[in-house]
Design a protein around this motif. Structure first.
Motif, PDB file in Angstrom:
ATOM      1  N   ASN A 119       0.825  -1.215   0.000  1.00  0.00           N
ATOM      2  CA  ASN A 119       0.000   0.000   0.000  1.00  0.00           C
ATOM      3  C   ASN A 119       0.857   1.261   0.000  1.00  0.00           C
ATOM      4  O   ASN A 119       0.522   2.259  -0.650  1.00  0.00           O
ATOM      5  N   GLN A 120       1.971   1.235   0.737  1.00  0.00           N
ATOM      6  CA  GLN A 120       2.821   2.419   0.829  1.00  0.00           C
ATOM      7  C   GLN A 120       3.592   2.677  -0.459  1.00  0.00           C
ATOM      8  O   GLN A 120       3.978   3.814  -0.746  1.00  0.00           O
ATOM      9  N   LEU A 121       3.793   1.632  -1.257  1.00  0.00           N
ATOM     10  CA  LEU A 121       4.412   1.809  -2.562  1.00  0.00           C
ATOM     11  C   LEU A 121       3.393   2.257  -3.610  1.00  0.00           C
ATOM     12  O   LEU A 121       3.669   3.122  -4.450  1.00  0.00           O
ATOM     13  N   ARG A 177       7.302  -4.718  -9.337  1.00  0.00           N
ATOM     14  CA  ARG A 177       8.526  -4.614 -10.128  1.00  0.00           C
ATOM     15  C   ARG A 177       9.633  -3.928  -9.335  1.00  0.00           C
ATOM     16  O   ARG A 177      10.801  -4.336  -9.373  1.00  0.00           O
ATOM     17  N   LEU A 178       9.263  -2.879  -8.593  1.00  0.00           N
ATOM     18  CA  LEU A 178      10.253  -2.138  -7.808  1.00  0.00           C
ATOM     19  C   LEU A 178      10.823  -2.993  -6.687  1.00  0.00           C
ATOM     20  O   LEU A 178      12.025  -2.929  -6.397  1.00  0.00           O
ATOM     21  N   LEU A 179       9.985  -3.806  -6.035  1.00  0.00           N
ATOM     22  CA  LEU A 179      10.489  -4.678  -4.974  1.00  0.00           C
ATOM     23  C   LEU A 179      11.468  -5.706  -5.532  1.00  0.00           C
ATOM     24  O   LEU A 179      12.471  -6.043  -4.889  1.00  0.00           O
ATOM     25  N   LYS A 180      11.189  -6.197  -6.742  1.00  0.00           N
ATOM     26  CA  LYS A 180      12.133  -7.120  -7.387  1.00  0.00           C
ATOM     27  C   LYS A 180      13.430  -6.395  -7.736  1.00  0.00           C
ATOM     28  O   LYS A 180      14.523  -6.957  -7.607  1.00  0.00           O
ATOM     29  N   LEU A 181      13.296  -5.139  -8.169  1.00  0.00           N
ATOM     30  CA  LEU A 181      14.449  -4.346  -8.570  1.00  0.00           C
ATOM     31  C   LEU A 181      15.444  -4.156  -7.435  1.00  0.00           C
ATOM     32  O   LEU A 181      16.663  -4.168  -7.635  1.00  0.00           O
ATOM     33  N   VAL A 182      14.927  -3.983  -6.209  1.00  0.00           N
ATOM     34  CA  VAL A 182      15.816  -3.773  -5.053  1.00  0.00           C
ATOM     35  C   VAL A 182      16.066  -5.071  -4.288  1.00  0.00           C
ATOM     36  O   VAL A 182      16.520  -5.058  -3.150  1.00  0.00           O
ATOM     37  N   HIS A 183      15.739  -6.212  -4.921  1.00  0.00           N
ATOM     38  CA  HIS A 183      16.115  -7.532  -4.411  1.00  0.00           C
ATOM     39  C   HIS A 183      15.470  -7.871  -3.069  1.00  0.00           C
ATOM     40  O   HIS A 183      16.114  -8.426  -2.180  1.00  0.00           O
ATOM     41  N   SER A 237       3.258  -7.494   3.704  1.00  0.00           N
ATOM     42  CA  SER A 237       3.919  -7.401   5.004  1.00  0.00           C
ATOM     43  C   SER A 237       3.853  -5.985   5.552  1.00  0.00           C
ATOM     44  O   SER A 237       3.755  -5.007   4.804  1.00  0.00           O
ATOM     45  N   TYR A 238       3.971  -5.882   6.878  1.00  0.00           N
ATOM     46  CA  TYR A 238       4.067  -4.582   7.546  1.00  0.00           C
ATOM     47  C   TYR A 238       5.546  -4.305   7.872  1.00  0.00           C
ATOM     48  O   TYR A 238       6.346  -5.246   7.961  1.00  0.00           O
ATOM     49  N   PRO A 239       5.912  -3.035   8.051  1.00  0.00           N
ATOM     50  CA  PRO A 239       7.327  -2.708   8.283  1.00  0.00           C
ATOM     51  C   PRO A 239       7.987  -3.507   9.402  1.00  0.00           C
ATOM     52  O   PRO A 239       9.140  -3.913   9.269  1.00  0.00           O
ATOM     53  N   HIS A 240       7.252  -3.742  10.507  1.00  0.00           N
ATOM     54  CA  HIS A 240       7.884  -4.437  11.641  1.00  0.00           C
ATOM     55  C   HIS A 240       8.172  -5.901  11.342  1.00  0.00           C
ATOM     56  O   HIS A 240       8.905  -6.558  12.096  1.00  0.00           O
ATOM     57  N   GLU A 241       7.617  -6.424  10.253  1.00  0.00           N
ATOM     58  CA  GLU A 241       7.846  -7.817   9.888  1.00  0.00           C
ATOM     59  C   GLU A 241       9.076  -7.991   8.990  1.00  0.00           C
ATOM     60  O   GLU A 241       9.355  -9.097   8.541  1.00  0.00           O
ATOM     61  N   MET A 242       9.785  -6.913   8.742  1.00  0.00           N
ATOM     62  CA  MET A 242      10.954  -6.968   7.869  1.00  0.00           C
ATOM     63  C   MET A 242      12.201  -6.565   8.643  1.00  0.00           C
ATOM     64  O   MET A 242      12.116  -5.839   9.630  1.00  0.00           O
ATOM     65  N   SER A 243      13.347  -7.023   8.189  1.00  0.00           N
ATOM     66  CA  SER A 243      14.606  -6.645   8.827  1.00  0.00           C
ATOM     67  C   SER A 243      14.951  -5.199   8.486  1.00  0.00           C
ATOM     68  O   SER A 243      14.360  -4.589   7.588  1.00  0.00           O
ATOM     69  N   GLY A 244      15.937  -4.651   9.207  1.00  0.00           N
ATOM     70  CA  GLY A 244      16.354  -3.272   8.952  1.00  0.00           C
ATOM     71  C   GLY A 244      16.819  -3.068   7.523  1.00  0.00           C
ATOM     72  O   GLY A 244      16.482  -2.075   6.871  1.00  0.00           O
ATOM     73  N   ARG A 290      15.651  -1.153   1.814  1.00  0.00           N
ATOM     74  CA  ARG A 290      15.446  -1.416   0.387  1.00  0.00           C
ATOM     75  C   ARG A 290      14.052  -0.990  -0.073  1.00  0.00           C
ATOM     76  O   ARG A 290      13.870  -0.529  -1.200  1.00  0.00           O
ATOM     77  N   VAL A 291      13.061  -1.147   0.805  1.00  0.00           N
ATOM     78  CA  VAL A 291      11.714  -0.663   0.479  1.00  0.00           C
ATOM     79  C   VAL A 291      11.722   0.851   0.304  1.00  0.00           C
ATOM     80  O   VAL A 291      11.087   1.397  -0.609  1.00  0.00           O
TER      81      VAL A 291
END
Length: 537
Positions: A111-113, A134-140, A150-157, A162-163
């Motif tokens: 949603n934030q993208l 496509r952008l999420l794939k671009l930044v691996h 996913s929500y931000p707290h569910e991802m590593s720093g 990268r998001v």
């Protein structure tokens, strides 16, 4: 001659504080041309980030900017907000230093993208979603389809960073302002991001303003460099000239700063402070009435750790490998399986109330200092908050004296204790976080990327400070970091993690000089090969 897209003239930035007016930027000039990369370097507090925050008109409410910031001939400091919003996020985009505080915790990554893509590019929801993917794939980002939900707290720093980069690239900006964009990234992903930014620049002719304390990145990526100190530009010029024939003493000091020395191992008979056996942490991701059963993610997979008195164990690995999760599990800040002992006492099943008396002896320095510091409290209040709980008999005067001592220990002026977190640079906030942990005189400290936001000269000071505190107070550290130069200077033992497992461990020199596993060899090569990225670009 390339066209000038951004020009700063006589920019001054001031902040009104309880201690009077602070002049953060003192009448600087800089020019950014189409398609070039301009780096702004300097120690924390030099005014690097505030220069670009002022250019974007994103200063805190007590800040004021004067002078001119012209984007293609239009002064951004004088534009009506409606016109400014057509430039920000579309023509000029920014990657912020602290991704956790820049991402909305209530909305999914997808949603934030999608929102800025729909707003600035006038795409429908379906096309915007495809572009976000496509952008999420671009930044691996691994498993991007699932991470959209996913929500931000569910991802590593590193994944959150990268998001942020993906969001900044969403609208093909003319100027990309990157404020420490690789701070939270491990060395292998850092290399990919630098190559990605260079590729984007070649493809779109995007100008990049790169704010960083990592001079290795600057030399590989930038065309021109501005060196800032105490709000002023002390030197500027082509990158190679700055690095080979620096004119200013301050520039020469920055170029020579590097954490040095080696940590001696603890005595063979040193007591064991923290002992984790078969530690396992599992997260449930997704699921629900319509979404079906949740997916189980094993972030830490049956790991054994023994930490002795005066020992420093460095934990390294790519973002998402489980480093931070392991540290929190060993401090009983996350639910886990397995057995954990602190000074011989089994704390595996201890309740919150049973753990409370031990908390001052087991401290954590967080990766994101801004997110962990209350914006409503002064630095003095933040640092002494733990004393109110664990040493309630201290008087207000005694607490204040302890705060002064703690700030001096981490290289900050005690006068600053009356200021608020937003009035400090990223590096200064990191030192405040260290002071908050050390004021309680702990026995075990988990340091989660404690130098990630610091320039090299301050990193060296912090490494020396942490080693001195360890020697003076018999401290034991778990040192989590992706910066292998700092890890080598800090740790006497290394654990290398990948996907929740230990792939290799051993004495520091052994791991650095003769790594056995291919994964460890890749990490070392990415960190220590200073020429690879330029060749790839």
């Amino acid at each position: 001659m390339a066209e000038t897209v951004l020009e700063v003239r006589n920019l001054r930035v001031t902040f009104r504080t309880l201690d009077g007016t602070v002049e953060a930027v003192k009448g600087i000039d800089l020019v950014v041309k189409a398609g070039e990369t301009v780096a702004i370097v300097g120690e924390s507090g030099s005014g690097k980030s505030q220069t670009m925050m002022a250019a974007m008109r994103l200063l805190a409410s007590n800040g004021e900017a004067t002078g001119a910031v012209e984007y293609r001939g239009r002064n951004l400091l004088e534009l009506p907000k409606s016109e400014l919003n057509k430039v920000r996020g579309a023509k000029i985009s920014m990657i912020f230093q602290e991704p956790m505080t820049s991402l909305d915790p209530l909305y999914t990554i997808g949603n934030q993208l999608i929102e800025p893509i729909m707003r600035h590019r006038r795409l429908g929801a379906k096309d915007a979603k495809a572009e976000a993917l496509r952008l999420l794939k671009l930044v691996h980002i691994p498993d991007p389809e699932r991470r959209m939900g996913s929500y931000p707290h569910e991802m590593s720093g590193g994944q959150r960073q990268r998001v942020m980069i993906a969001m900044a690239l969403a609208n093909d900006p003319d100027v990309l302002i990157a404020d420490e964009p690789t701070t939270a990234l491990d060395v292998t992903i850092q290399a990919q991001i630098l190559v990605l930014l260079a590729e984007l620049q070649k493809k779109l002719g995007t100008a990049i303003v790169f704010i960083t304390h990592d001079l290795g990145i600057v030399r590989r990526l930038a065309d021109r460099v501005y060196v800032m100190r105490r709000g002023e530009v002390v030197e500027s010029g082509p990158t190679e000239q700055i690095f080979t024939t620096p004119q200013h003493d301050y520039t020469r000091m920055l170029l020579s700063a590097e954490p040095t020395g080696r940590k001696a191992p603890p005595a063979p008979n040193a007591p064991i402070m923290l002992d984790g056996r078969n530690v396992e942490v599992t997260f449930r991701i997704g699921g629900g009435f319509l979404a079906g059963p949740p997916m189980l993610l094993r972030a830490v997979d049956r790991i054994n750790v023994i930490l002795k008195e005066r020992q420093t164990i460095g934990i390294v690995g790519e973002s998402g490998s489980g480093k931070s999760t392991l540290g929190r599990a060993l401090l009983r800040l996350l639910p886990s399986e397995g057995r954990i002992r602190f000074e011989g006492r089994d704390i595996s099943t201890a309740t919150k109330d049973q753990m409370r008396p031990l908390r001052h002896e087991m401290q954590l320095v967080f990766q994101d200092p801004f997110g962990s510091l209350s914006p409503r409290m002064t630095v003095g209040q933040i640092i002494t908050e733990g004393l109110r709980v664990h040493e309630p008999n201290l008087t207000r005067k005694e607490r204040d004296q302890r705060a002064k001592e703690a700030l001096r220990e981490v290289g900050l002026d005690p006068v600053m204790r009356n200021r608020y977190p937003h009035e400090f640079s990223g590096g200064q906030r990191q030192r405040i976080a260290i002071a908050r942990a050390m004021i309680l005189k702990p026995k075990v400290v988990v340091l989660d990327e404690p130098t990630s936001a610091l320039d090299r000269s301050v990193q060296k000071q912090i490494v020396e400070l942490l080693r001195k505190l360890q020697a003076d107070n018999d401290l034991s550290y778990l040192f989590i970091s992706h910066d292998l130069a700092v890890v080598r200077a800090m740790a006497d033992y290394i654990i290398v993690m990948k996907q929740g497992k230990i792939v290799e461990e051993g004495p520091t020199d052994e791991i650095f000089d003769d790594p056995r596993e291919a994964y460890t060899q890749t990490l070392m090569a990415a960190a220590l090969d200073a020429t690879r990225f330029r060749a790839e670009v």
